[in-house]
Write a protein that holds these residues in place. Structure first.
Motif, PDB file in Angstrom:
ATOM      1  N   TYR A   8      18.534  -4.187  15.654  1.00  0.00           N
ATOM      2  CA  TYR A   8      19.358  -4.660  14.543  1.00  0.00           C
ATOM      3  C   TYR A   8      19.010  -6.122  14.287  1.00  0.00           C
ATOM      4  CZ  TYR A   8      23.297  -5.763  11.538  1.00  0.00           C
ATOM      5  OH  TYR A   8      24.057  -6.162  10.471  1.00  0.00           O
ATOM      6  N   THR A  10      19.911  -9.444  12.450  1.00  0.00           N
ATOM      7  CA  THR A  10      20.987 -10.142  11.740  1.00  0.00           C
ATOM      8  C   THR A  10      20.490 -10.668  10.394  1.00  0.00           C
ATOM      9  OG1 THR A  10      21.860 -10.853  13.888  1.00  0.00           O
ATOM     10  CG2 THR A  10      22.752 -11.940  11.951  1.00  0.00           C
ATOM     11  N   THR A  46      26.117 -12.732  27.119  1.00  0.00           N
ATOM     12  CA  THR A  46      24.911 -12.924  26.320  1.00  0.00           C
ATOM     13  C   THR A  46      23.660 -12.849  27.179  1.00  0.00           C
ATOM     14  OG1 THR A  46      26.014 -14.239  24.609  1.00  0.00           O
ATOM     15  CG2 THR A  46      23.651 -14.597  24.893  1.00  0.00           C
ATOM     16  N   MET A 245      27.043 -14.578  18.831  1.00  0.00           N
ATOM     17  CA  MET A 245      27.303 -14.554  17.394  1.00  0.00           C
ATOM     18  C   MET A 245      27.974 -15.835  16.904  1.00  0.00           C
ATOM     19  SD  MET A 245      30.531 -11.882  17.142  1.00  0.00           S
ATOM     20  CE  MET A 245      30.611 -12.048  15.362  1.00  0.00           C
ATOM     21  N   MET A 272      18.864 -11.706  16.820  1.00  0.00           N
ATOM     22  CA  MET A 272      19.760 -10.792  17.521  1.00  0.00           C
ATOM     23  C   MET A 272      20.941 -11.573  18.095  1.00  0.00           C
ATOM     24  SD  MET A 272      16.877  -8.489  19.483  1.00  0.00           S
ATOM     25  CE  MET A 272      18.069  -7.265  20.011  1.00  0.00           C
ATOM     26  N   HIS A 273      22.155 -11.032  17.930  1.00  0.00           N
ATOM     27  CA  HIS A 273      23.366 -11.734  18.365  1.00  0.00           C
ATOM     28  C   HIS A 273      24.306 -10.824  19.144  1.00  0.00           C
ATOM     29  CE1 HIS A 273      21.966 -14.318  15.020  1.00  0.00           C
ATOM     30  NE2 HIS A 273      22.453 -15.280  15.787  1.00  0.00           N
ATOM     31  N   THR A 274      24.809 -11.341  20.248  1.00  0.00           N
ATOM     32  CA  THR A 274      25.802 -10.614  21.031  1.00  0.00           C
ATOM     33  C   THR A 274      27.194 -10.902  20.483  1.00  0.00           C
ATOM     34  OG1 THR A 274      25.921 -12.461  22.599  1.00  0.00           O
ATOM     35  CG2 THR A 274      24.426 -10.648  23.131  1.00  0.00           C
ATOM     36  N   ASN A 275      28.096  -9.946  20.673  1.00  0.00           N
ATOM     37  CA  ASN A 275      29.459 -10.079  20.158  1.00  0.00           C
ATOM     38  C   ASN A 275      30.343 -10.812  21.160  1.00  0.00           C
ATOM     39  OD1 ASN A 275      31.763  -9.738  18.483  1.00  0.00           O
ATOM     40  ND2 ASN A 275      31.018  -7.739  17.813  1.00  0.00           N
ATOM     41  N   TYR A 323      25.669  -4.384  23.137  1.00  0.00           N
ATOM     42  CA  TYR A 323      25.669  -5.845  23.054  1.00  0.00           C
ATOM     43  C   TYR A 323      26.244  -6.374  21.741  1.00  0.00           C
ATOM     44  CZ  TYR A 323      21.523  -5.947  19.984  1.00  0.00           C
ATOM     45  OH  TYR A 323      20.658  -5.810  18.924  1.00  0.00           O
ATOM     46  N   ARG A 324      26.215  -5.549  20.678  1.00  0.00           N
ATOM     47  CA  ARG A 324      26.779  -5.995  19.401  1.00  0.00           C
ATOM     48  C   ARG A 324      28.253  -5.626  19.242  1.00  0.00           C
ATOM     49  NH1 ARG A 324      25.135  -3.716  15.067  1.00  0.00           N
ATOM     50  NH2 ARG A 324      23.727  -2.093  15.868  1.00  0.00           N
ATOM     51  N   SER A 325      28.823  -4.974  20.249  1.00  0.00           N
ATOM     52  CA  SER A 325      30.234  -4.591  20.203  1.00  0.00           C
ATOM     53  C   SER A 325      31.101  -5.610  20.925  1.00  0.00           C
ATOM     54  CB  SER A 325      30.438  -3.223  20.861  1.00  0.00           C
ATOM     55  OG  SER A 325      29.687  -2.238  20.203  1.00  0.00           O
ATOM     56  N   ASP A 379      18.122   0.322  19.446  1.00  0.00           N
ATOM     57  CA  ASP A 379      18.723  -1.014  19.540  1.00  0.00           C
ATOM     58  C   ASP A 379      19.344  -1.258  20.918  1.00  0.00           C
ATOM     59  OD1 ASP A 379      19.390  -3.544  18.544  1.00  0.00           O
ATOM     60  OD2 ASP A 379      21.345  -2.866  17.820  1.00  0.00           O
TER      61      ASP A 379
END
Length: 488
Positions: A8, A10, A46, A245, A272-275, A323-325, A379
């Protein structure tokens, strides 16, 4: 190199097939910690996430240069070039040199990540070790017409930049809304535009950390270090740039602007960003009183925690969420993850105790491996991988209990599968196994006593031994080969 990995991005706000700039090579830059205090769990989440990404890229056969910086200068308390320097403020409070603060918390950061079993990055540069590179980049930005100097401080000219580039490309925010949410410039403000930010800051007389530059004796702004260091070690453009993020709106937005203004190209192909983290549904923060440090999570020494959890149980807990949740901490969720982790390790511990057969009823191991790869190719979907792993746990337990048979070839394939995905990709290790022979000897004595009670038909004592061992986390399993034990 053929694979089906999608990530994914960003930047595009969609999943894209991963195609590195240079075949077989991957350059990855991840924003590291500001080392003026203990590393918090948001940082850990992260870095565990990007450790997973690093591990899987290597599993696919890529040679990965993973760069993660240490911010040890230039990070002010406010994101708008305001407030005290975080290092100088902490140094005054603790009556130490700023570099003592940096050393103390850098060591602490490494110690915590070691407990989480993360692989160190290929290069871990520091901001103070790259002052000259930052100065050179600022010079180029000025020469290209996107920077200006006022009384020894250099600012990035966002108004000039937006005439040629998209300043909000990463967040897709409306520029007018961004301006409306930014305070008006005061009469004493040196900036030309409300969104302008500092590239170099002239040091006040009391400022401890300072370096000479063409503009003043001062220190770099926070954002320029990552642009300069990623350029030095990965080139003008590289494959992956990552971080939490919370960095996207300001830090990463300004990184892109600086790099495009200097190099005329966007720095990274994939962003790419972690939540974020929450606790019982509320955002984790010091001000809310619901934040806890990794050490408190391990020891359970915090009012919100019923008990402590091992670093591997916590890593397993983190990887159970994408990781994005959003990752929500609660005693119930941690307990469930702890049980799941122990169940996984318990099954793995049985692999060397299984008796092979001539025939095998476990099914197609290659198909199981394909499911594992499909999950990670989507992803880096570790929750799906973990769910698929418990099908293998069921198979292992069924073989051990005599409900299924396994050939030597299939058993070797299962062991290879576990090694590749549990240990190498997920980065878990079995902390349930004691390195002390004393425990093994003690358990042999207890098992002999229990067997003696069973032979004497003293089933009350036999059952009590089993139950009390279970209460302290040790499971007995009776089989045709005798009684075996493992931690649960």
């Amino acid at each position: 190199m053929q694979h089906n990995l999608t990530v994914y991005n960003t930047l595009s706000r969609k999943k894209e097939k991963f195609v590195p700039i240079h075949p077989s090579l991957v350059g990855m830059y991840v924003c590291g910690p500001t080392v003026y205090s203990d590393v918090h769990l948001g940082n850990c989440r992260t870095f565990v996430s990007f450790d997973l990404i690093f591990r899987y890229l290597m599993h696919l056969g890529y040679k990965v240069r993973y760069v993660r910086n240490i911010t040890d200068a230039g990070h002010l308390e406010g994101d708008n070039d305001e407030g005290d320097d975080k290092f100088a403020k902490k140094a005054k409070l603790e009556q130490l040199e700023p570099m003592e603060i940096v050393q103390k918390y850098t060591i602490g950061f490494h110690d915590v990540l070691r407990l989480f079993n993360t692989i160190p990055p290929s290069i871990e540069p520091t901001a103070t070790g790259h002052i000259s590179e930052q100065i050179e980049m600022i010079k180029q930005i000025i020469d290209n017409g996107f920077g200006y100097e006022v009384n020894g401080t250099v600012y990035f000219d966002v108004d000039k930049y937006v005439k040629e580039f998209n300043y909000t490309i990463l967040t897709n925010r409306n520029l007018e809304d961004l301006l409306n949410n930014t305070r008006e410039l005061g009469g004493q403000d040196e900036k030309r535009g409300r969104l302008d930010f500092a590239l170099w800051i002239k040091a006040k007389p009391e400022h401890i950390m300072r370096w000479p530059s063409p503009w003043s004796v001062g220190f770099p702004g926070w954002h320029i270090e990552c642009s300069a260091m990623s350029k030095k070690y990965l080139g003008d453009q590289f494959d992956i740039h990552g971080g939490g993020m919370d960095l996207a709106a300001t830090h990463h937005t300004n990184e892109i602007a600086q790099s495009e203004a200097c190099n005329h190209t966007t720095p990274a192909k994939y962003w790419m960003h972690t939540n974020m983290l929450t606790v019982n549904g509320a955002r984790m923060s010091k001000s809310a009183g619901n934040g806890f440090l990794p050490e408190e999570l391990f020891t359970g020494n915090h009012p919100l925690l019923n008990r402590g959890y091992s670093p591997m149980s916590v890593r397993f807990f983190m990887l159970q969420a994408h990781y994005r949740s959003t990752l929500d901490f609660s005693n119930e969720a941690l307990d469930a993850a702890d049980k799941g982790y122990k169940r996984l390790m318990s099954a793995i511990g049985l692999l060397d105790k299984i008796t092979v057969s001539k025939s095998s009823s476990v099914g197609n191991i290659k198909a199981i491996r394909q499911k594992f790869e499909d999950a990670m190719d989507d992803d880096f979907n570790s929750p799906i991988l973990i769910a698929e792993l418990f099908e293998v746990v069921r198979i292992i337990n069924s073989i051990y209990d005599g409900k299924m048979t396994v050939s030597k070839a299939d058993l070797d394939a299962i062991k290879s599968l576990i090694n590749d995905f549990v240990f190498d990709v997920l980065g878990l290790k079995n902390d349930q196994v004691s390195s002390s022979n004393d425990i093994e000897d003690l358990m042999n004595v207890i098992i002999k006593l229990r067997n003696g009670a069973k032979e004497n038909k003293d089933f009350t004592t036999s059952d009590r031994i089993r139950e009390e061992l279970t209460q302290i986390g040790i499971q007995l399993k009776d089989s045709k080969d005798g009684t075996l034990w493992n931690k649960i």
